[in-house]
Design a protein around this motif. Structure first.
Motif, PDB file in Angstrom:
ATOM      1  N   THR A 203     -22.101  -1.091  67.903  1.00 14.59           N
ATOM      2  CA  THR A 203     -21.921   0.126  67.419  1.00 14.59           C
ATOM      3  C   THR A 203     -21.682  -0.109  65.920  1.00 14.59           C
ATOM      4  N   GLY A 204     -21.030   1.204  64.934  1.00 17.38           N
ATOM      5  CA  GLY A 204     -21.296   1.161  63.697  1.00 17.38           C
ATOM      6  C   GLY A 204     -22.845   0.585  63.263  1.00 17.38           C
ATOM      7  N   GLY A 205     -23.579   1.132  63.690  1.00 19.24           N
ATOM      8  CA  GLY A 205     -24.853   0.860  63.268  1.00 19.24           C
ATOM      9  C   GLY A 205     -25.996   1.645  62.700  1.00 19.24           C
ATOM     10  N   ASN A 206     -24.723   2.471  61.723  1.00 17.97           N
ATOM     11  CA  ASN A 206     -25.367   3.636  60.765  1.00 17.97           C
ATOM     12  C   ASN A 206     -24.936   3.755  59.433  1.00 17.97           C
ATOM     13  N   SER A 207     -24.466   1.833  59.024  1.00 16.05           N
ATOM     14  CA  SER A 207     -24.152   1.584  57.486  1.00 16.05           C
ATOM     15  C   SER A 207     -23.382   0.534  57.550  1.00 16.05           C
ATOM     16  N   GLY A 208     -24.253  -0.563  56.307  1.00 16.55           N
ATOM     17  CA  GLY A 208     -23.546  -1.647  56.076  1.00 16.55           C
ATOM     18  C   GLY A 208     -24.255  -2.663  56.691  1.00 16.55           C
ATOM     19  N   LEU A 209     -23.496  -3.543  57.316  1.00  8.19           N
ATOM     20  CA  LEU A 209     -23.724  -4.570  58.408  1.00  8.19           C
ATOM     21  C   LEU A 209     -24.502  -4.316  59.142  1.00  8.19           C
ATOM     22  N   GLY A 210     -23.514  -3.095  60.640  1.00  7.97           N
ATOM     23  CA  GLY A 210     -24.493  -2.311  61.381  1.00  7.97           C
ATOM     24  C   GLY A 210     -26.042  -2.132  60.859  1.00  7.97           C
ATOM     25  N   SER A 228     -22.207   5.067  66.286  1.00  2.00           N
ATOM     26  CA  SER A 228     -21.150   5.598  65.211  1.00  2.00           C
ATOM     27  C   SER A 228     -21.108   7.170  65.138  1.00  2.00           C
ATOM     28  N   ARG A 229     -20.161   7.345  64.271  1.00  4.34           N
ATOM     29  CA  ARG A 229     -19.502   8.796  64.669  1.00  4.34           C
ATOM     30  C   ARG A 229     -20.021  10.118  63.210  1.00  4.34           C
ATOM     31  N   ASN A 230     -20.957   9.802  62.655  1.00  6.44           N
ATOM     32  CA  ASN A 230     -21.477  10.968  61.770  1.00  6.44           C
ATOM     33  C   ASN A 230     -22.783  10.980  61.820  1.00  6.44           C
ATOM     34  N   THR A 253     -23.890   9.675  68.972  1.00  8.90           N
ATOM     35  CA  THR A 253     -22.781   9.993  68.162  1.00  8.90           C
ATOM     36  C   THR A 253     -21.364  10.131  68.518  1.00  8.90           C
ATOM     37  N   ARG A 254     -20.659   9.010  68.588  1.00  6.92           N
ATOM     38  CA  ARG A 254     -19.489   9.152  69.112  1.00  6.92           C
ATOM     39  C   ARG A 254     -18.347   8.565  67.641  1.00  6.92           C
ATOM     40  N   ASP A 255     -16.943   9.267  68.259  1.00  5.53           N
ATOM     41  CA  ASP A 255     -15.531   8.657  67.180  1.00  5.53           C
ATOM     42  C   ASP A 255     -15.243   7.250  68.538  1.00  5.53           C
ATOM     43  N   LEU A 256     -15.481   5.915  68.191  1.00  8.35           N
ATOM     44  CA  LEU A 256     -15.105   5.209  68.961  1.00  8.35           C
ATOM     45  C   LEU A 256     -13.672   4.971  68.636  1.00  8.35           C
ATOM     46  N   ASN A 281     -20.382  -5.626  69.355  1.00 10.46           N
ATOM     47  CA  ASN A 281     -19.438  -4.676  69.424  1.00 10.46           C
ATOM     48  C   ASN A 281     -19.109  -5.251  67.717  1.00 10.46           C
ATOM     49  N   ASN A 282     -19.747  -3.829  66.423  1.00 10.24           N
ATOM     50  CA  ASN A 282     -19.615  -3.774  64.873  1.00 10.24           C
ATOM     51  C   ASN A 282     -18.688  -3.046  64.385  1.00 10.24           C
ATOM     52  N   ALA A 283     -19.010  -1.517  65.418  1.00  9.03           N
ATOM     53  CA  ALA A 283     -17.898  -0.571  64.432  1.00  9.03           C
ATOM     54  C   ALA A 283     -16.840  -1.088  64.151  1.00  9.03           C
ATOM     55  N   ALA A 302      -6.639   1.486  67.838  1.00  9.41           N
ATOM     56  CA  ALA A 302      -7.926   1.718  68.489  1.00  9.41           C
ATOM     57  C   ALA A 302      -8.926   1.018  68.847  1.00  9.41           C
ATOM     58  N   LEU A 303      -9.816   1.614  67.265  1.00  4.49           N
ATOM     59  CA  LEU A 303     -11.404   1.283  66.826  1.00  4.49           C
ATOM     60  C   LEU A 303     -10.936  -0.158  66.885  1.00  4.49           C
ATOM     61  N   LEU A 304     -10.601  -1.082  66.395  1.00  7.20           N
ATOM     62  CA  LEU A 304     -11.191  -2.950  66.466  1.00  7.20           C
ATOM     63  C   LEU A 304     -11.003  -3.635  67.035  1.00  7.20           C
ATOM     64  N   ASN A 329     -19.243 -10.199  69.399  1.00  8.48           N
ATOM     65  CA  ASN A 329     -18.151  -9.224  68.380  1.00  8.48           C
ATOM     66  C   ASN A 329     -18.369  -9.628  67.015  1.00  8.48           C
ATOM     67  N   VAL A 330     -18.101  -8.316  66.366  1.00  7.16           N
ATOM     68  CA  VAL A 330     -18.182  -8.846  64.502  1.00  7.16           C
ATOM     69  C   VAL A 330     -16.464  -9.004  64.153  1.00  7.16           C
ATOM     70  N   SER A 331     -16.309 -10.039  64.066  1.00  5.00           N
ATOM     71  CA  SER A 331     -14.792  -9.620  63.884  1.00  5.00           C
ATOM     72  C   SER A 331     -14.501 -10.146  61.962  1.00  5.00           C
ATOM     73  N   THR A 393     -20.831  -3.474  51.116  1.00  4.78           N
ATOM     74  CA  THR A 393     -21.216  -1.906  51.938  1.00  4.78           C
ATOM     75  C   THR A 393     -19.844  -1.921  51.697  1.00  4.78           C
ATOM     76  N   PRO A 394     -20.643   0.053  52.126  1.00  7.22           N
ATOM     77  CA  PRO A 394     -19.229   1.336  51.796  1.00  7.22           C
ATOM     78  C   PRO A 394     -18.228   1.258  51.493  1.00  7.22           C
ATOM     79  N   GLY A 395     -17.669   0.266  53.773  1.00 13.67           N
ATOM     80  CA  GLY A 395     -16.691   0.333  54.112  1.00 13.67           C
ATOM     81  C   GLY A 395     -15.688  -0.992  53.316  1.00 13.67           C
ATOM     82  N   VAL A 396     -16.095  -1.908  52.494  1.00 11.61           N
ATOM     83  CA  VAL A 396     -16.007  -2.756  52.067  1.00 11.61           C
ATOM     84  C   VAL A 396     -15.112  -1.562  50.348  1.00 11.61           C
ATOM     85  N   ALA A 397     -15.917  -1.241  49.308  1.00 10.21           N
ATOM     86  CA  ALA A 397     -16.328  -0.203  48.696  1.00 10.21           C
ATOM     87  C   ALA A 397     -14.805   0.553  48.834  1.00 10.21           C
TER      88      ALA A 397
HETATM   89  N1  LIG Z   1     -18.537  -5.974  54.754  1.00 13.85           N
HETATM   90  C1  LIG Z   1     -17.608  -7.286  54.794  1.00 13.85           C
HETATM   91  O1  LIG Z   1     -17.273  -8.081  53.902  1.00 13.85           O
HETATM   92  C2  LIG Z   1     -17.108  -7.672  56.095  1.00 13.85           C
HETATM   93  C3  LIG Z   1     -16.257  -8.575  56.474  1.00 13.85           C
HETATM   94  C4  LIG Z   1     -15.480  -8.938  57.984  1.00 13.85           C
HETATM   95  C5  LIG Z   1     -15.538  -8.105  58.471  1.00 13.85           C
HETATM   96  N2  LIG Z   1     -16.677  -7.026  58.434  1.00 13.85           N
HETATM   97  C6  LIG Z   1     -17.002  -6.099  59.490  1.00 13.85           C
HETATM   98  O2  LIG Z   1     -18.169  -6.164  60.008  1.00 13.85           O
HETATM   99  C7  LIG Z   1     -18.228  -5.004  60.665  1.00 13.85           C
HETATM  100  C8  LIG Z   1     -18.948  -3.490  59.728  1.00 13.85           C
HETATM  101  O3  LIG Z   1     -18.253  -3.134  58.839  1.00 13.85           O
HETATM  102  P1  LIG Z   1     -19.303  -2.742  57.123  1.00 13.85           P
HETATM  103  O4  LIG Z   1     -18.600  -3.599  56.491  1.00 13.85           O
HETATM  104  O5  LIG Z   1     -20.555  -2.877  57.456  1.00 13.85           O
HETATM  105  O6  LIG Z   1     -18.382  -1.495  56.850  1.00 13.85           O
HETATM  106  P2  LIG Z   1     -19.280   0.440  56.639  1.00 13.85           P
HETATM  107  O7  LIG Z   1     -20.432  -0.184  55.800  1.00 13.85           O
HETATM  108  O8  LIG Z   1     -17.935   0.579  56.648  1.00 13.85           O
HETATM  109  O9  LIG Z   1     -19.617   0.416  58.544  1.00 13.85           O
HETATM  110  C9  LIG Z   1     -18.586   0.610  59.303  1.00 13.85           C
HETATM  111  C10 LIG Z   1     -19.656   1.057  61.135  1.00 13.85           C
HETATM  112  O10 LIG Z   1     -18.489   1.270  61.715  1.00 13.85           O
HETATM  113  C11 LIG Z   1     -18.946   2.877  62.124  1.00 13.85           C
HETATM  114  N3  LIG Z   1     -17.371   3.164  62.090  1.00 13.85           N
HETATM  115  C12 LIG Z   1     -16.427   3.112  61.156  1.00 13.85           C
HETATM  116  N4  LIG Z   1     -15.539   3.961  61.866  1.00 13.85           N
HETATM  117  C13 LIG Z   1     -15.840   4.627  63.233  1.00 13.85           C
HETATM  118  C14 LIG Z   1     -15.670   5.274  64.131  1.00 13.85           C
HETATM  119  N5  LIG Z   1     -14.238   5.928  64.420  1.00 13.85           N
HETATM  120  N6  LIG Z   1     -16.132   5.288  65.252  1.00 13.85           N
HETATM  121  C15 LIG Z   1     -17.773   5.240  65.641  1.00 13.85           C
HETATM  122  N7  LIG Z   1     -18.301   4.462  64.607  1.00 13.85           N
HETATM  123  C16 LIG Z   1     -17.247   4.215  63.490  1.00 13.85           C
HETATM  124  C17 LIG Z   1     -19.408   3.176  60.659  1.00 13.85           C
HETATM  125  O11 LIG Z   1     -20.029   4.873  61.059  1.00 13.85           O
HETATM  126  P3  LIG Z   1     -19.560   6.286  60.671  1.00 13.85           P
HETATM  127  O12 LIG Z   1     -19.542   5.962  58.829  1.00 13.85           O
HETATM  128  O13 LIG Z   1     -20.684   6.824  61.463  1.00 13.85           O
HETATM  129  O14 LIG Z   1     -18.393   6.645  61.068  1.00 13.85           O
HETATM  130  C18 LIG Z   1     -20.292   2.744  59.841  1.00 13.85           C
HETATM  131  O15 LIG Z   1     -21.209   2.842  60.887  1.00 13.85           O
HETATM  132  C19 LIG Z   1     -16.354  -4.151  60.722  1.00 13.85           C
HETATM  133  O16 LIG Z   1     -16.243  -4.443  62.204  1.00 13.85           O
HETATM  134  C20 LIG Z   1     -15.783  -4.801  59.664  1.00 13.85           C
HETATM  135  O17 LIG Z   1     -14.237  -5.124  60.371  1.00 13.85           O
HETATM  136  C21 LIG Z   1     -17.169  -6.497  57.343  1.00 13.85           C
END
Ligand SMILES: NC(=O)c1ccc[n+]([C@@H]2O[C@H](COP(=O)([O-])OP(=O)(O)OC[C@H]3O[C@@H](n4cnc5c(N)ncnc54)[C@H](OP(=O)(O)O)[C@@H]3O)[C@@H](O)[C@H]2O)c1
Length: 477
Positions: A203-210, A228-230, A253-256, A281-283, A302-304, A329-331, A393-397
């Motif tokens: 899950t969450g395979g289209n960005s960052g760590l995934g 992933s959702r997008n 493609t799902r909203d998880l 489980n990474n999303a 809900a998501l995490l 499980n990615v915590s 990652t985009p998520g952190v930024a």
């Molecule tokens: N980066 C870090 O430093 C860090 C540190 C600790 C833990 N983590 C954990 O690592 C995991 C990956 O994070 P990342 O940093 O790689 O962030 P990211 O680049 O934002 O990637 C997040 C991924 O989750 C998916 N996602 C988010 N909401 C979703 C939804 N409602 N339904 C389906 N998919 C969804 C996104 O897909 P869409 O774009 O399609 O929504 C994207 O593929 C997360 O669980 C995060 O909490 C990250």
């Protein structure tokens, strides 16, 4: 081919490895792995895009004697499972590595490694004296290559120093940066696993760590499905991974954060009936503003937490189909700041704080991993959780802009953050490991701060609470 070698030296050695022809070829042809088996290599990476074949280029940074510095290699011959020739050129070195592969039986392969090489510039004069030195390194590299392909290292253990760092808290937190990855790397074993035929649901395979995980696992030969959702990012990732590895990536493609969508996905996968070897489980996302989903749930919860709970529970029949499977499980290290909560898991409007909601859900995911690991051990389903460190990652930024700005130079690359996920999915030494929380391939304490260790009673109540919340979305198994 490469240059004409006038003062040529010729190195030749054969080894027999207990690995199938396809696996041995796959590992060695990914020459970016050579830092795993050649101790004279300090760093190695693939610098051209596309799957490995004629024309693929690698930068290998050597770290001894005349080889200090980079040598650029290019694949000149790629005859799958037969021959691999590479031409390498650096400021003081030019050479051709000719590697041929011979099947001995289904599980053993002969590897013939020949190098024609020549020193250049200042070192030319010393060619003969350097010969023994170089050949000793060659011998050792091939012995190490044999070990990398054959030996399963012992299961992972925290050292006394790791435990001390956890006890002192600050050194442990400093390890979340790039630094932790760099220091950890010095102790790591090679990953020569071949995941051909293994099914990964990520899950969450289209960005960052995934995305880095999808690529890393496809490189090891796995069949990866990303959820992933997008839609656009999903197709881009599938395209990128296929281009890079030659492996098709499936996309869902799902909203998880919507549990009906998780249920629907589970139904589809169960209907298809393909076993799942590795579920990741990474999303995830951190919501600074409180959001309530159309299903009436606070979105971080809900998501995490609830989403991976429902998905994993529902897919249990597919995980059980194998003699052995893994759930990862990615915590997050953020979970250290929170104890297990029932009432505050879905934070209310009046006291909502995005980082706290995120940390509580991530603490819950770690606790859940421990519960599942015990419950599913008779079915040989290993469940572990992990912390990727702090990665850019985009998520952190997007969700932590100030943190991102402050620590940008210290953040890990997505690949560095994803390393432990890929290792947890592939390392044979983890076959018997379940119920741990990893950072940089080392099991870590799940508690750093006093008062955050969940009691047995609370853990049980938490599990019951999740089951109750998930009830409308759980399928009969
Ligand atoms: N980066 C870090 O430093 C860090 C540190 C600790 C833990 N983590 C954990 O690592 C995991 C990956 O994070 P990342 O940093 O790689 O962030 P990211 O680049 O934002 O990637 C997040 C991924 O989750 C998916 N996602 C988010 N909401 C979703 C939804 N409602 N339904 C389906 N998919 C969804 C996104 O897909 P869409 O774009 O399609 O929504 C994207 O593929 C997360 O669980 C995060 O909490 C990250």
């Amino acid at each position: 081919m490469g240059g004409v070698f006038l003062n040529q030296l010729h190195f030749k050695k054969s080894i027999i490895v207990k690995r199938s022809l396809a696996e041995a070829f796959h590992y060695i042809s990914h020459f970016e792995n050579c830092d795993q088996w050649d101790s004279s290599v300090k760093e190695s990476r693939k610098i051209s895009s596309g799957r490995v074949g004629v024309g693929t280029r690698f930068e290998i940074i050597f770290g001894f004697g005349p080889f200090m510095g980079p040598i650029l290699y290019e694949v000149k011959k790629y005859d799958e499972n037969n021959h691999l020739w590479l031409y390498g050129k650096g400021s003081s070195y030019e050479g051709e590595d000719k590697i041929s592969f011979l099947k001995i039986d289904e599980s053993s392969t002969q590897i013939n490694y020949e190098i024609d090489l020549e020193f250049k510039g200042f070192f030319k004069v010393f060619s003969n004296s350097l010969k023994d030195f170089i050949f000793r390194f060659g011998d050792r590299a091939l012995e190490d290559l044999k070990r990398a392909l054959e030996v399963v290292p012992p299961g992972p253990k925290a050292t006394f120093l790791d435990s001390m760092k956890d006890a002192l808290i600050l050194p442990s937190i400093l390890n979340f940066t790039k630094r932790g990855h760099k220091t950890g790397k010095k102790r790591w074993n090679p990953i020569s696993t071949y995941l051909g035929g293994k099914k990964v649901l990520l899950t969450g395979g289209n960005s960052g760590l995934g995305r880095a995980t999808a690529l890393g696992l496809a490189k090891l030969g796995a069949d990866v499905t990303i959820v992933s959702r997008n839609e656009k990012k999903n197709s881009e990732t599938a395209f990128l991974v296929e281009e890079e590895t030659g492996h098709r990536v499936q996309v869902e493609t799902r909203d998880l954060s919507l549990l009906e969508e998780v249920k629907d996905l589970s139904q589809k996968l169960l209907k298809d009936g393909d076993p799942i070897d590795i579920l990741i489980n990474n999303a995830g996302a951190l919501y600074n503003e409180r959001v309530v989903t159309s299903e009436g749930l606070e979105k971080s919860f809900a998501l995490l937490l609830l989403s991976p709970f429902v998905l994993t529970q529902n897919l249990l029949p597919l995980l059980k189909k194998n003699s052995y499977s893994r759930v990862i499980n990615v915590s997050s290290g953020g979970m250290y700041t929170q104890g297990l909560k029932l009432k505050g898991l879905e934070m209310r409007e009046e006291n909502y704080n995005g980082s706290v909601a995120y940390a509580r859900a991530k603490r819950g995911l770690v606790t859940l991993s421990e519960i599942w690991s015990k419950e599913w051990s008779p079915d040989s389903i290993n469940v572990n959780s992990m912390h990727p460190g702090w990665a850019d990652t985009p998520g952190v930024a997007n969700s932590l802009p100030n943190f991102h700005k402050l620590l940008e130079s210290q953040l890990r690359t997505p690949e560095e953050g994803a390393d432990t996920i890929i290792w947890m999915a592939s390392a044979p030494e983890l076959d018997q490991t379940s119920g741990h929380f990893f950072l940089d391939r080392v099991p870590r304490s799940t508690v750093l701060f006093p008062g955050t260790r969940p009691s047995k009673d609370l853990t049980k109540k938490f599990y019951d609470y999740l089951k109750e919340k998930a009830r409308p979305y759980l399928l009969e198994s």
